[in-house]
Motif scaffolding. Structure first.
Motif, PDB file in Angstrom:
ATOM      1  N   VAL A   1       0.815  -1.218   0.000  1.00 32.50           N
ATOM      2  CA  VAL A   1       0.000   0.000   0.000  1.00 32.50           C
ATOM      3  C   VAL A   1       0.851   1.271   0.000  1.00 32.50           C
ATOM      4  CG1 VAL A   1      -0.270   0.305   2.508  1.00 32.50           C
ATOM      5  CG2 VAL A   1      -2.161   0.947   0.965  1.00 32.50           C
ATOM      6  N   SER A   2       2.157   1.136   0.236  1.00 30.37           N
ATOM      7  CA  SER A   2       3.012   2.328   0.179  1.00 30.37           C
ATOM      8  C   SER A   2       3.213   2.808  -1.259  1.00 30.37           C
ATOM      9  CB  SER A   2       4.370   2.053   0.837  1.00 30.37           C
ATOM     10  OG  SER A   2       5.155   1.177   0.046  1.00 30.37           O
ATOM     11  N   GLN A   3       2.862   1.939  -2.220  1.00 29.20           N
ATOM     12  CA  GLN A   3       2.941   2.286  -3.641  1.00 29.20           C
ATOM     13  C   GLN A   3       1.542   2.230  -4.251  1.00 29.20           C
ATOM     14  OE1 GLN A   3       6.010   2.985  -4.948  1.00 29.20           O
ATOM     15  NE2 GLN A   3       6.985   2.542  -2.979  1.00 29.20           N
ATOM     16  N   MET A   4       1.319   2.976  -5.307  1.00 24.37           N
ATOM     17  CA  MET A   4       0.061   2.868  -6.040  1.00 24.37           C
ATOM     18  C   MET A   4       0.033   1.547  -6.829  1.00 24.37           C
ATOM     19  SD  MET A   4      -2.086   5.400  -5.570  1.00 24.37           S
ATOM     20  CE  MET A   4      -3.070   5.863  -7.010  1.00 24.37           C
TER      21      MET A   4
ATOM     22  N   THR B   1      -5.428   3.583  -0.663  1.00 19.88           N
ATOM     23  CA  THR B   1      -6.409   2.551  -0.303  1.00 19.88           C
ATOM     24  C   THR B   1      -7.558   2.531  -1.309  1.00 19.88           C
ATOM     25  OG1 THR B   1      -7.466   4.092   1.250  1.00 19.88           O
ATOM     26  CG2 THR B   1      -5.873   2.538   2.164  1.00 19.88           C
ATOM     27  N   GLU B   2      -8.020   3.690  -1.711  1.00 18.32           N
ATOM     28  CA  GLU B   2      -9.123   3.742  -2.683  1.00 18.32           C
ATOM     29  C   GLU B   2      -8.718   3.132  -4.028  1.00 18.32           C
ATOM     30  OE1 GLU B   2     -10.372   7.816  -2.840  1.00 18.32           O
ATOM     31  OE2 GLU B   2     -11.649   7.628  -1.047  1.00 18.32           O
ATOM     32  N   ALA B   3      -7.466   3.340  -4.424  1.00 23.73           N
ATOM     33  CA  ALA B   3      -6.986   2.794  -5.702  1.00 23.73           C
ATOM     34  C   ALA B   3      -6.970   1.266  -5.667  1.00 23.73           C
ATOM     35  CB  ALA B   3      -5.588   3.327  -6.010  1.00 23.73           C
ATOM     36  N   TYR B   4      -6.560   0.683  -4.535  1.00 26.31           N
ATOM     37  CA  TYR B   4      -6.552  -0.784  -4.430  1.00 26.31           C
ATOM     38  C   TYR B   4      -7.967  -1.341  -4.320  1.00 26.31           C
ATOM     39  CZ  TYR B   4      -1.501  -1.175  -4.233  1.00 26.31           C
ATOM     40  OH  TYR B   4      -0.176  -1.150  -4.564  1.00 26.31           O
TER      41      TYR B   4
ATOM     42  N   LEU C   1       3.532   4.169   4.791  1.00 27.56           N
ATOM     43  CA  LEU C   1       2.529   5.002   4.130  1.00 27.56           C
ATOM     44  C   LEU C   1       2.386   6.343   4.854  1.00 27.56           C
ATOM     45  CD1 LEU C   1       0.381   4.884   1.845  1.00 27.56           C
ATOM     46  CD2 LEU C   1      -1.214   3.964   3.536  1.00 27.56           C
ATOM     47  N   THR C   2       2.635   7.431   4.156  1.00 29.87           N
ATOM     48  CA  THR C   2       2.489   8.763   4.759  1.00 29.87           C
ATOM     49  C   THR C   2       1.006   9.141   4.816  1.00 29.87           C
ATOM     50  OG1 THR C   2       2.851   9.769   2.587  1.00 29.87           O
ATOM     51  CG2 THR C   2       4.778   9.553   4.031  1.00 29.87           C
ATOM     52  N   PRO C   3       0.595   9.954   5.816  1.00 29.86           N
ATOM     53  CA  PRO C   3      -0.832  10.258   6.009  1.00 29.86           C
ATOM     54  C   PRO C   3      -1.532  10.794   4.764  1.00 29.86           C
ATOM     55  CG  PRO C   3       0.433  11.014   7.899  1.00 29.86           C
ATOM     56  CD  PRO C   3       1.435  10.546   6.880  1.00 29.86           C
ATOM     57  N   ASP C   4      -0.840  11.610   3.973  1.00 30.19           N
ATOM     58  CA  ASP C   4      -1.487  12.196   2.798  1.00 30.19           C
ATOM     59  C   ASP C   4      -1.773  11.173   1.696  1.00 30.19           C
ATOM     60  OD1 ASP C   4       1.469  12.226   2.653  1.00 30.19           O
ATOM     61  OD2 ASP C   4       1.151  13.020   0.638  1.00 30.19           O
TER      62      ASP C   4
END
Length: 299
Positions: free
Chosen positions: A94-97, A136-139, A127-130
């Motif tokens: 999740v740290s990457q798109m 998450t939405e992309a996954y 994963l940075t807050p921004d």
């Protein structure tokens, strides 16, 4: 209390933390780990026995676009684990798109998977807050999942919640394995994998991916000493020279590191001998793959 049990396949692209996740649940190393992609080549079962459930985790090779027969074997192995699973964990970084490989796996799950799917978004500690919401939405947009959760296999964040989530989707059933068994692989398999892991650690570029390890002999010489002889196979003469190193220095380094870890895992002294041989283009040759133990499942 109703007892639940079943097979939980961990599916994802290379290097998202599948082996790290399984090892974290089992509390010890069963599957080898490396930062290099495509470290896992086989299905490896790790068994977590709890008072109310027995979870049989199935660590799988990363699903990717294969470039040779070994890659095809690995993808078939992973897909067969999807077909056999009671629950599937789709593990992503999740740290990457999401990338094309994530989309390929999501599509494969849509087409092949009939079992509940949990989307586990790993590496939340990176994963940075921004980026939490967009990532998450992309996954989540990749498919329809029965549940989803953010976790970190490295730090242990939310692993207890994921475990409880898995159990809730398992069918009622008995224990398939004795409660003190944590894996379905034998010592010969573990020894070969640990040797390969150390080769992955010390070698660079293409060489590690060209390596296969076969245990030629494994004998207990006394209660506290085992003798292991293993052959490291490579595809080219130049790779053989790299694995051996100047005056045998690299092979010695691999052997010492493997021996130390095997002694910890097996709880006894290990006398380890390593040899290096060339099997040309073995990753592209189906017959050679079979000789080295890579027999693809029918899917």
């Amino acid at each position: 209390m109703e007892h639940r049990s079943g097979f939980v396949s961990i599916i994802g692209k290379p290097n998202v933390g599948k082996s790290t996740l399984m090892n974290a649940y089992l509390g010890q190393k069963v599957a080898i780990v490396s930062p290099k992609p495509q470290t896992t080549r086989h299905k490896i079962r790790g068994i977590l026995t709890l008072p109310n459930a027995q979870i049989i985790f199935v660590d799988t090779p990363g699903i990717h676009n294969p470039l040779h027969k070994l890659g095809e074997y690995m993808v078939k192995t992973a897909i067969s684990a999807i077909l056999d699973a009671d629950v599937v964990i789709f593990l992503v970084d999740v740290s990457q798109m999401p990338d094309d490989e994530d989309r390929l796996i999501a599509q494969t799950l849509k087409e092949r998977c009939k079992s509940p799917i949990i989307l586990a978004m790993n590496k939340m500690d990176l994963l940075t807050p921004d980026k939490v919401k967009p990532h998450t939405e992309a996954y989540l947009a990749l498919g329809n999942y029965n549940d989803w959760i953010l976790i970190s296999a490295h730090t242990g964040d939310n692993l207890d919640k994921l475990r409880d989530m898995i159990i809730s989707y398992l069918p009622p059933g008995p224990r398939y394995y004795p409660e003190d068994q944590i894996a379905d692989v034998d010592e010969r398999f573990i020894a070969a994998e640990i040797i390969r892991e150390k080769a992955l650690h010390f070698l660079h570029q293409e060489v590690p991916h060209s390596i296969a390890v076969v245990i030629d002999e494994f004998k207990d010489r006394s209660e506290d000493l085992s003798y292991i002889s293993a052959t490291i196979f490579v595809e080219k003469d130049s790779q053989k020279g790299i694995v051996i190193g100047k005056d045998g220095a690299m092979l010695k380094k691999i052997g010492q590191a493997a021996r130390r870890e095997l002694e910890i895992l097996f709880g006894r002294k290990i006398y380890l001998e390593l040899w290096v041989k060339v099997r040309r283009r073995w990753r592209k040759d189906e017959e050679e793959l079979r000789r080295l133990g890579y027999i693809a499942p029918k899917i």
